[in-house]
Each structure stands twice: as structure tokens, then as C-alpha cells.
Design an enzyme around this catalytic site. Structure first.
Site, mmCIF file in Angstrom:
data_model
loop_
_atom_site.group_PDB
_atom_site.id
_atom_site.type_symbol
_atom_site.label_atom_id
_atom_site.label_comp_id
_atom_site.label_asym_id
_atom_site.label_seq_id
_atom_site.Cartn_x
_atom_site.Cartn_y
_atom_site.Cartn_z
ATOM 1 C CB CYS A 390 -1.270 -0.304 1.688
ATOM 2 S SG CYS A 390 -2.400 1.024 0.472
ATOM 3 C CG HIS A 514 -3.677 -3.129 3.004
ATOM 4 N ND1 HIS A 514 -2.549 -3.330 3.649
ATOM 5 C CD2 HIS A 514 -4.173 -2.504 2.934
ATOM 6 C CE1 HIS A 514 -2.908 -1.153 3.853
ATOM 7 N NE2 HIS A 514 -3.891 -0.861 3.209
ATOM 8 C CD GLU A 516 -1.324 -6.243 5.508
ATOM 9 O OE1 GLU A 516 -0.783 -6.289 3.488
ATOM 10 O OE2 GLU A 516 -1.408 -5.281 5.549
HETATM 11 N N1 GLN Z 1 -1.453 7.224 2.624
HETATM 12 C C1 GLN Z 1 -2.169 6.376 1.008
HETATM 13 C C2 GLN Z 1 -3.664 6.426 0.951
HETATM 14 O O1 GLN Z 1 -4.174 6.607 1.416
HETATM 15 C C3 GLN Z 1 -1.582 4.403 1.385
HETATM 16 C C4 GLN Z 1 -2.836 3.656 2.328
HETATM 17 C C5 GLN Z 1 -2.296 2.416 3.626
HETATM 18 O O2 GLN Z 1 -1.353 2.454 3.255
HETATM 19 N N2 GLN Z 1 -3.120 1.695 3.855
HETATM 20 O O3 GLN Z 1 -2.874 5.708 -0.349
#
Ligand code: GLN
Length: 547
Positions: A390, A514, A516
Site C-alpha cells: 500500500c 493489503h 496481509e
Molecule cells: N496513505 C495512502 C493512501 O491513502 C496509503 C494507505 C495505506 O497504506 N493503507 O493511499
């Protein structure tokens, strides 16, 4: 008086296990509850769970990871307490947002109904309106499953928990007695002279009984197993049979807890008490499959640097668990070395260099991002296996744009609105929605994967469906420039870049999603497995070269 329970069919035949906690929080009540569920699942039952969080937040989406640990994301996009992750991992199930009941959710719903006039002029009260809504939520989440474990967060006696315990008291009168049990998890501390002390347990059971709840089962969290005398004392003072008192001693790995509590016969006791006849395997064999997965002998050991900004394991819990699962699958002990992206002093830089692989996890806000970008550069230049998740994926794009494409000052607009090269940005179509708020992309979405790529090898398929929680995306205007310098976006969903990789590097892999949140013991997440396997292969090659 209108209640919401009119469509509830009591013949559904669910069994309920209500789990409360005494003495103090943080005893691992959720793990105990999930382990009990695992034993029933191993005996062939369809088990689900409900986590009650008595806080006023509607959901966990706005909560600070420092206070609450990671925000866990469900397939339907629900942002929930990390305990739901434990239930998903232990029971190998997918839960929904409805499986996390919070005070914010319950009260909001009741107040909205009141505003809509649904209560026909009634005075709207905690009893019965809130308690009815709590019971409805539990029954709806349980529908269709054999057993539903309901964990009440917090500790008995907390003001916030009262409406829930009252709801459970009512519940116990609405169901047949063999359809539900109350399990209470408490702390059994040691005195200075090494004696197990039962007084805190006695007090917390007394507190429960004053609310009208009598526990059927007591589980004592203790450094060691409970002595027979301790069990007898607890049984006597708390009015339960002595064989209903179980120990839950400290174990080195949470996935061993089901095996541990089964040694004292917890699974059989619960099944007998709930009149659940297991027609599957004999007790001794039931847990073999689970035992095989979680107690596999390891043949190697590796170190992974986790470059984040919250020095707290719970803030990245699902990543730690995913690495464990990948370790089960590859017979590897995976150690996590904590690297603080915000204060990369010598000790942290040293750990980064010592590590066999590097993970840059998700996150929000600017703090620590420059350290994360440096970690990506280090991994890319030194051919250290790298997994970016992410925000980690986004920082890999920023690093590549700055240091390979030569776009000085490239950044995500989340970190620097005035960047000359907004390689990560809100998509043009999102700018319009932004005015109306709520642009977070949440939950499971499908990603198409290009044939002939590393991503295709990793997933072994033309697509994958993983969970998301982000606002920003790779800016479509920069894709050609990035790809012409060698970065490959091998997974896409429309104009959203979902997976990146770098051919020629042993393993440089980033996901906008994600992975995970879908990793389980016995079903480890593919990118984590590939990360570990690449490291093991590298080590073998090194051995051959030096031999
Ligand atoms: N802050 C980033 C976004 O909003 C990544 C978000 C995250 O890592 N969950 O796109």
C-alpha cells in the site's frame, strides 16, 4: 412495542458462546475465544464470531494504531478491530462488517430509527431498545452457522460494557440452556512467594453475578498451568464444577493455544455442554491437521526488516502473522527486525542492512515517508528482496521516479501537495467525489495480472482478489515514463495500478492492496511466501558459491 426481533426464527438452532473478561484487559481473551472456536471447527462445526467493542466509535477506521493497533479490513470493506483478524485467521473464515458490534453503530441505528418515527412515540431507552438492537445484531451474524462465539471487549464492570451484559442476560432467558454458555477469562497472578492467587477471579465473577450472569466456564490466564488446588478453589468460590476451570498458560506462539487448551479437554467440555455431537474424528485425531500446520519443524531462519512508524507490534499485526504463515509453509523461522522510518539512527540503519529482506508497510501521512523511501532505495540498489504494501508500494513508485527516472522532488500529493511530480495522486475522477467526502477505496477488489510476469508466478493465476484501504493511486500520466525506465505494473484494475515489479531484481514487489489481510495458517499469502522463498533461494546460492 415494536422490536426488531420479529423476523428472528428461534428454530435456526445456533449455539452461542459468550466470552467475557475479568480483572484486566489485554489478557488474550480474543485468542482464547478464537482457539475455542478452532477446536469446534476441527470437530467439524461451522463456527463464526462476533466481536463487541463497547466504544463510541462507529468503526475502527478513524482509530490511531498507537492506541488500538492496526485497523483490520474485511472483504466487504468494513474497517474493524484487529481481533476480527484473529478470528479470521484462527477459524479460516471471512467475516463481514456486521460481525463487529460497536456502541457507535448500535446507538446511531437506534437514534436514526427514533428520528424516523419508527418507535411510534415510545420513550427510547437503553433497555429495551438498545439491548434489543444488540441481540438482533448477534442473532443476525450467527444465522446459518452452527456456533457463534460472541466476545465482549473490555472488562466486566466497565460502564461501557453494561448494556451488552444486560443484553446477554436477556438473551440467556430467550434461548434454551443447552444453546448457550458463558465463558469468563480472568487473570490468575502469582503472589511474591510463588502462589497462584484466585482472589481477582473471585471478585470478577462476583461482579458478573451481580449483573445476573453466572459463568459456565472459567479460563485462568497464568504464566503456568493452574495447580489442581487453584482450580478447586476457583470452582468452589465461583460456583462451577472443577472440570469447568481451564488453564491458559503463556505459550510461545498464539497458534499453539488451541492445542494447549485442548489438553485439558476444553473442546469436549464445550461440546458436551452445548449438546453438540461431533460425528467426525475421535478427539485425539481432530486437531492433527492444525497441529501439523502450526508445529512444523523449521529448517532455516531469516530476518525481515519492517520499516514503519509505529514501534508497536499490534500496529502491523497482520504483517507479523502473514510472515509467520509464510514461515509455516516454508519451514522457516522468520524474525522481524523493527526499523523506525522516522528516526533512522545507526541502530536502525544497521538492522536494515542486517536484514535478509525488507517490508515497507502501509500508512497515512507524511511522517516517516522519507525514511521509507530510503529503505526502498537501499533494497533496490542492493538487490535485497523487497515487499511494499500500500503506502510501501506508493513509496516504491516515488523512489523509482526520483532516483531512476530523475524526477527530482517526485512525491505523493498526500505528502507534498506542491510536488513538481505528483506520481501518486488522487485519480482525476476522484477529485469530484472528494468534495462529497469519502473517497477511501475499501475492501476486496479484483486485480488483473499480466501473463509472463513475476506477479503471475506469485499468484499462479490471471487475477487475484485482495483487500484495499487507500485513497491515492499511481498517477496515470506517469505510467509510461515509469515503465520506460524498467518498472513494470503487472497487476491492474482499470486505470488503477495494483502490482509493481522490477525485472532483473531478485524480488522487488509492491502491491497497492493489503495481501496481509487474507493470509491464514495453512493458506499463507502468496507475496509473503515468495518473499521468504526468494531469500531462502538466495541463501542456497550463496552457500553453493562459498562451498
Ligand atoms: N496513505 C495512502 C493512501 O491513502 C496509503 C494507505 C495505506 O497504506 N493503507 O493511499
Amino acid at each position: 412495542m415494536p422490536t426488531e426481533l420479529t423476523d428472528y426464527d428461534p428454530s435456526l438452532g445456533n449455539k452461542f458462546i459468550f466470552v467475557t473478561g475479568g480483572v484486566m484487559s489485554g489478557l488474550g481473551k480474543g485468542i482464547t475465544a478464537a482457539s475455542t472456536g478452532r477446536l469446534l471447527a476441527n470437530a467439524g462445526f461451522d463456527v463464526t464470531a462476533v466481536k463487541i467493542d463497547p466504544y463510541l466509535n462507529v468503526d475502527a477506521g478513524t482509530m490511531n494504531p498507537y492506541q488500538h493497533g492496526e485497523v483490520y479490513v474485511l472483504k466487504d470493506g468494513g474497517e474493524v478491530d484487529l481481533d476480527l483478524g484473529n478470528y479470521e485467521r484462527f477459524l479460516d473464515i471471512d467475516m463481514t462488517f456486521d460481525h463487529n458490534v460497536t456502541t457507535g453503530k448500535t446507538y446511531r441505528h437506534v437514534i436514526e430509527k427514533e428520528r424516523a418515527g419508527d418507535y411510534l412515540g415510545d420513550t427510547v431507552q437503553i433497555i429495551p431498545h438498545i439491548t434489543d438492537d444488540i441481540k438482533r445484531r448477534i442473532r443476525e451474524a450467527a444465522a446459518g452457522h452452527d456456533v457463534c462465539i460472541v466476545e465482549v471487549g473490555g472488562t466486566v464492570g466497565d460502564i461501557e460494557g453494561m448494556p451488552y451484559l444486560e443484553a446477554l442476560r436477556q438473551f440467556s432467558h430467550e434461548e434454551d440452556s443447552e444453546d448457550l454458555i458463558f465463558a469468563h477469562v480472568t487473570l490468575v497472578p502469582y503472589s511474591k512467594n510463588g502462589e497462584q492467587k484466585t482472589k481477582p477471579t473471585q471478585h470478577s465473577v462476583k461482579e458478573l453475578r451481580s449483573i445476573g450472569l453466572q459463568p459456565d466456564i472459567l479460563v485462568g490466564r497464568c504464566d503456568e498451568e493452574l495447580d489442581p488446588e487453584t482450580k478447586e478453589k476457583i470452582a468452589l468460590f465461583c460456583d462451577v464444577p472443577v472440570d469447568a476451570v481451564f488453564s491458559n498458560p503463556d505459550v510461545e506462539d498464539i497458534y499453539h493455544v488451541p492445542l494447549m487448551v485442548e489438553e485439558e479437554g476444553l473442546g469436549d467440555y464445550v461440546m458436551n455442554r452445548l449438546d453438540l455431537a461431533s460425528d467426525s474424528l475421535p478427539t485425539a485425531e481432530r486437531n492433527n491437521e492444525w497441529r501439523k500446520i502450526v508445529t512444523r519443524e523449521t529448517t532455516g531462519e531469516i530476518d525481515i526488516a519492517l520499516v514503519g512508524k509505529y514501534a508497536l507490534e499490534d500496529a502491523y499485526l497482520s504483517i507479523h502473522e502473514s510472515l509467520k504463515h509464510a514461515g509455516f509453509e516454508t519451514r522457516t523461522d522468520v524474525n522481524v527486525l523493527w526499523v523506525d522510518a522516522d528516526e533512522m539512527d545507526d541502530a536502525h540503519a544497521d538492522r536494515l542492512e542486517r536484514a535478509d529482506g525488507i517490508i515497507v508497510p502501509g500508512g497515512f501521512g507524511a511522517r516517516g515517508t522519507e525514511g521509507k523511501i530510503e529503505a526502498v532505495r537501499y533494497a533496490r540498489e542492493n538487490e535485497v528482496p523487497f515487499l511494499g504494501l500500500c503506502l510501501g508500494f506508493q513509496m516504491a513508485v516515488v523512489e523509482f521516479a526520483r532516483n531512476v527516472c530523475g524526477f527530482a522532488g517526485a512525491n505523493s500529493t498526500e505528502m507534498g501537495e506542491d510536488t513538481p511530480h505528483p506520481v501518486i495522486d488522487i485519480l482525476p475522477e476522484q477529485y469530484e467525489i472528494d468534495d462529497m467526502g469519502g473517497t477511501m477505496r475499501l475492501g476486496a477488489h479484483e486485480t488483473g495480472i499480466d501473463a509472463g510476469t513475476l506477479a503471475h508466478d506469485v499468484y499462479g493465476a490471471d487475477s487475484c482478489t485482495e483487500r484495499h484501504r487507500h485513497r491515492y493511486e499511481v498517477n496515470p500520466e506517469y505510467i509510461d515514463a515509469l515503465e520506460s525506465e524498467g518498472l513494470v505494473f503487472s497487476g491492474r484494475a482499470g486505470n488503477r495500478m495494483e502490482i509493481l515489479e522490477l525485472p532483473g531484481h531478485p524480488f522487488f514487489f509492491g502491491t497497492q492492496f493489503h495481501p496481509e489481510f487474507r493470509s491464514r495458517p495453512g493458506r499463507a499469502s502468496p507475496p509473503f511466501v515468495e518473499l521468504v522463498e526468494t531469500i531462502l533461494e538466495n541463501a542456497e546460492i550463496e552457500e553453493e558459491v562459498t562451498a
